[in-house]
Design a protein around this motif. Structure first.
Motif, short mmCIF file in Angstrom:
data_model
loop_
_atom_site.label_atom_id
_atom_site.label_comp_id
_atom_site.label_asym_id
_atom_site.label_seq_id
_atom_site.Cartn_x
_atom_site.Cartn_y
_atom_site.Cartn_z
N GLN A 74 0.84 -1.21 0.00
CA GLN A 74 0.00 0.00 0.00
C GLN A 74 0.87 1.26 0.00
O GLN A 74 1.87 1.34 0.71
CB GLN A 74 -0.91 -0.01 1.22
N ARG A 75 0.50 2.27 -0.83
CA ARG A 75 1.23 3.53 -0.93
C ARG A 75 0.16 4.62 -0.90
O ARG A 75 -0.79 4.56 -1.69
CB ARG A 75 1.97 3.53 -2.27
N ASN A 76 0.25 5.63 -0.04
CA ASN A 76 -0.73 6.71 0.01
C ASN A 76 -0.10 7.96 -0.61
O ASN A 76 1.03 8.29 -0.30
CB ASN A 76 -1.16 7.01 1.44
N VAL A 77 -0.81 8.67 -1.47
CA VAL A 77 -0.30 9.87 -2.13
C VAL A 77 -1.02 11.08 -1.52
O VAL A 77 -2.18 11.33 -1.85
CB VAL A 77 -0.53 9.81 -3.66
N PRO A 78 -0.37 11.83 -0.64
CA PRO A 78 -1.04 12.95 0.02
C PRO A 78 -1.43 14.03 -0.99
O PRO A 78 -0.73 14.27 -1.97
CB PRO A 78 0.02 13.48 1.00
N GLY A 79 -2.59 14.67 -0.78
CA GLY A 79 -3.02 15.82 -1.59
C GLY A 79 -3.48 15.47 -3.00
O GLY A 79 -3.75 16.36 -3.81
N TRP A 80 -3.62 14.20 -3.30
CA TRP A 80 -3.97 13.78 -4.67
C TRP A 80 -5.36 14.30 -5.07
O TRP A 80 -5.55 14.84 -6.15
CB TRP A 80 -3.90 12.26 -4.77
N VAL A 81 -6.33 14.19 -4.16
CA VAL A 81 -7.71 14.59 -4.49
C VAL A 81 -7.77 16.11 -4.72
O VAL A 81 -8.40 16.59 -5.67
CB VAL A 81 -8.69 14.16 -3.38
N GLU A 82 -7.06 16.85 -3.88
CA GLU A 82 -7.05 18.32 -4.03
C GLU A 82 -6.52 18.71 -5.41
O GLU A 82 -7.05 19.60 -6.08
CB GLU A 82 -6.17 18.90 -2.93
N ARG A 83 -5.49 17.97 -5.88
CA ARG A 83 -4.89 18.32 -7.17
C ARG A 83 -5.70 17.77 -8.35
O ARG A 83 -5.90 18.44 -9.34
CB ARG A 83 -3.46 17.75 -7.26
N PRO B 211 -17.32 17.01 -4.66
CA PRO B 211 -17.70 16.80 -3.25
C PRO B 211 -16.62 16.05 -2.48
O PRO B 211 -16.46 16.25 -1.27
CB PRO B 211 -18.99 15.97 -3.36
N SER B 212 -15.84 15.25 -3.14
CA SER B 212 -14.76 14.53 -2.45
C SER B 212 -13.75 15.53 -1.92
O SER B 212 -13.26 15.39 -0.78
CB SER B 212 -14.05 13.55 -3.40
N GLU B 213 -13.42 16.48 -2.74
CA GLU B 213 -12.42 17.47 -2.29
C GLU B 213 -12.96 18.23 -1.08
O GLU B 213 -12.25 18.43 -0.09
CB GLU B 213 -12.08 18.43 -3.43
#
Ligand code: UD1
Ligand code: MG
Length: 474
Positions: free
Chosen positions: A446-455, A461-463
């Motif tokens: 598992q790898r999490n990419v911070p700030g991906w949704v914002e970008r 609505p997710s953002e």
């Protein structure tokens, strides 16, 4: 009771009204072909010769008889010239035998062996040259009618040849008889075709016997439904329903609970123990057996399945499988040939198992394909696991040892061996063996990419939700 010299089963007719590519006598009642029923009943007389007269599509019937009754003698009637001609063909196969010859039909599936024994017993007591099995029926239309003089039968008249007065007679000819062999031969030799169908009527032998100094008795069968035949699909359904009702009555008197007899079907060769419970919509077919305390249904079909004591089988379709004592199967399970569900094991919802051996207490609770698998005792197969047994060319077997654990949504690419006490992490695609006590993890880390949704999903609505959560809001 003593044996008879021969039984001749007439089964050469075409069965036109069935409108079927299959010969009539191969249609099934309670899971057995009608000809098998006739042979089973005939065997109660221990005949020295059992002759089946075939004609129409005889190669199909012959192939079936090779499977189910290889010891019968087959006689061939080349042309359908009537029941008298059918018996003539049968007598050729009987040969010179003396004694009693019983004549019956291939399309009377409810006729019981005991009834034939009673017919022969009555015949012997009466000392007659022949005895006819008769019955009084609610609607005699179409049957031959019994013309009596007291105890004696003097003539049988076919419906179409009968007078209005004769048609009022409600005692019918079942088409089942016992004859002294010599008398039958003589009678058949003297048959003519002076009737509305221009056929040789076996029934005319009765008149000939009376005219030549012999006597004919009539044995009235009170259970007239046994004499009912099958000429079309409506009668096939009716005979099936009646046969089934009799089977269910039998098992209920033996201590089986049948919650809804109207929707429960049990074939003739099924074996049930005391305190079995059958819930609505259950069909038990072929050589299925169920041990005591087991509960089957609702909505379950099992063919050639062995169910052990106290097992529970709910909304399941199974064939050629074994469900051992205390096991639990269903709802919505599919057990295919070669599957063994071990004692106390569980096969749960939306699980398909084929050639799978599940050890005692093993659990396959949800959404799994378990093909060509061996699972040891006490192991757990997680939801959504697939035993991938087919590579497009060959099928292979995978094994899971005792007390092993396969995490949800795993694929075991056969052939692999998961050893005793091993674990497989959820979501793994396992292509190699796993040793005892090892954990196999065969999936991306598992790898999490911070700030991906914002970008990448700005303005959705997710953002908005993500921002609120990050700000510590609700
Ligand atoms: C026959 C009897 C009738 C009786 C009825 C009982 C005669 C003339 N009539 O009538 O009195 O009430 O059975 O169901 O016997 N078969 C042959 N070869 C033939 C003709 C028939 O093998 O050439 C076989 C049929 O496959 C069937 C049996 O004989 O198994 C009876 O023949 P079917 O035509 O049904 O006789 P029914 O008209 O019903
Ligand atoms: Mg008939």
């Amino acid at each position: 009771m003593a044996k008879v010299a021969a039984v001749i089963i007439m089964a050469a007719g075409q069965g036109t009204r069935m409108k079927s590519a299959r010969p009539k006598v191969l249609h099934e009642v309670a899971g057995r072909s009608m000809i098998q029923h006739a042979i089973t009943a005939a065997n109660a007389l221990q005949p020295e010769r059992l002759v089946v007269v075939l004609g129409h599509q005889r190669e199909f019937v012959e192939a079936h008889l090779e499977d189910v009754a290889p010891n019968v003698t087959i006689a061939v009637q080349e042309q359908m010239l009537g029941t008298g001609d059918a018996v003539r063909a049968g007598l050729e196969a009987v040969g010179e035998a003396r004694g009693e010859i019983v004549v019956t039909s291939g399309d009377v599936p409810l006729l019981a062996g005991e009834t034939l024994q009673e017919l022969v017993a009555t015949h012997r007591r009466g000392g007659h040259s022949a005895t006819v099995l008769t019955a009084k029926v609610p609607d005699p239309t179409g049957y031959g009618r019994i013309i009596r003089d007291g105890e004696r039968v003097v003539r049988i008249v076919e419906h179409r040849d009968a007078s209005e007065a004769e048609r009022q007679i409600d005692e019918i000819n079942s088409g089942i008889y016992v004859f002294d062999a010599a008398v039958l031969r003589d009678g058949i030799a003297h048959l003519g075709t002076d009737n509305s169908q221009g056929e040789f009527y076996l029934t005319d032998v009765v008149e000939h016997i009376n005219a030549t100094g012999g006597t004919v008795g009539g044995h009235v069968l009170l259970d007239y439904r046994q004499t009912e035949g099958v000429n079309d699909r409506l009668q096939l359904a009716a005979r099936n329903a009646e046969y089934n009702a009799r089977i269910l009555r039998h098992w209920m008197t033996e201590g089986v609970t049948v919650v809804d007899p109207a929707t429960t079907w049990v074939h003739a060769d099924v074996d049930l123990a005391q305190d079995v419970t059958l819930l609505p919509g259950t069909s038990l077919e072929g050589a299925t057996s169920v041990a005591s305390g087991a509960v089957i249904g609702p909505d379950t079909t099992l063919r050639d399945v062995e169910v052990g004591e106290g097992a529970s089988v709910v909304r399941t379709h199974g064939s050629l499988a074994v469900i051992e004592a205390g096991a639990s199967v269903g709802p919505f399970s599919y057990l295919r040939p070669g599957t063994v569900v071990g004692a106390g094991a569980k096969v749960g919802a939306f699980v398909e198992a084929k050639n799978a051996q599940l050890g005692a207490g093993a659990k396959v609770p949800h959404l799994t394909y378990c093909g060509d698998a061996v699972v040891g005792e006490g192991s757990n197969i997680g939801a959504g696991t697939i035993f991938a047994n087919y590579d497009g060319v060959n099928k292979s077997t995978s094994t899971v040892g005792k007390h092993a654990f396969v995490g949800s949504d795993s694929v075991l690419v056969a052939p692999v061996n998961i050893a005793d006490g091993a674990y497989v992490a959820a979501g793994s695609v396992v292509t190699g063996d796993v040793g005892p006590g090892e954990l196999a993890v065969a999936r991306g880390r598992q790898r999490n990419v911070p700030g991906w949704v914002e970008r990448k999903r700005a303005g959705t609505p997710s953002e908005t939700a993500a921002r609120a959560a990050a700000a510590g809001g609700e």
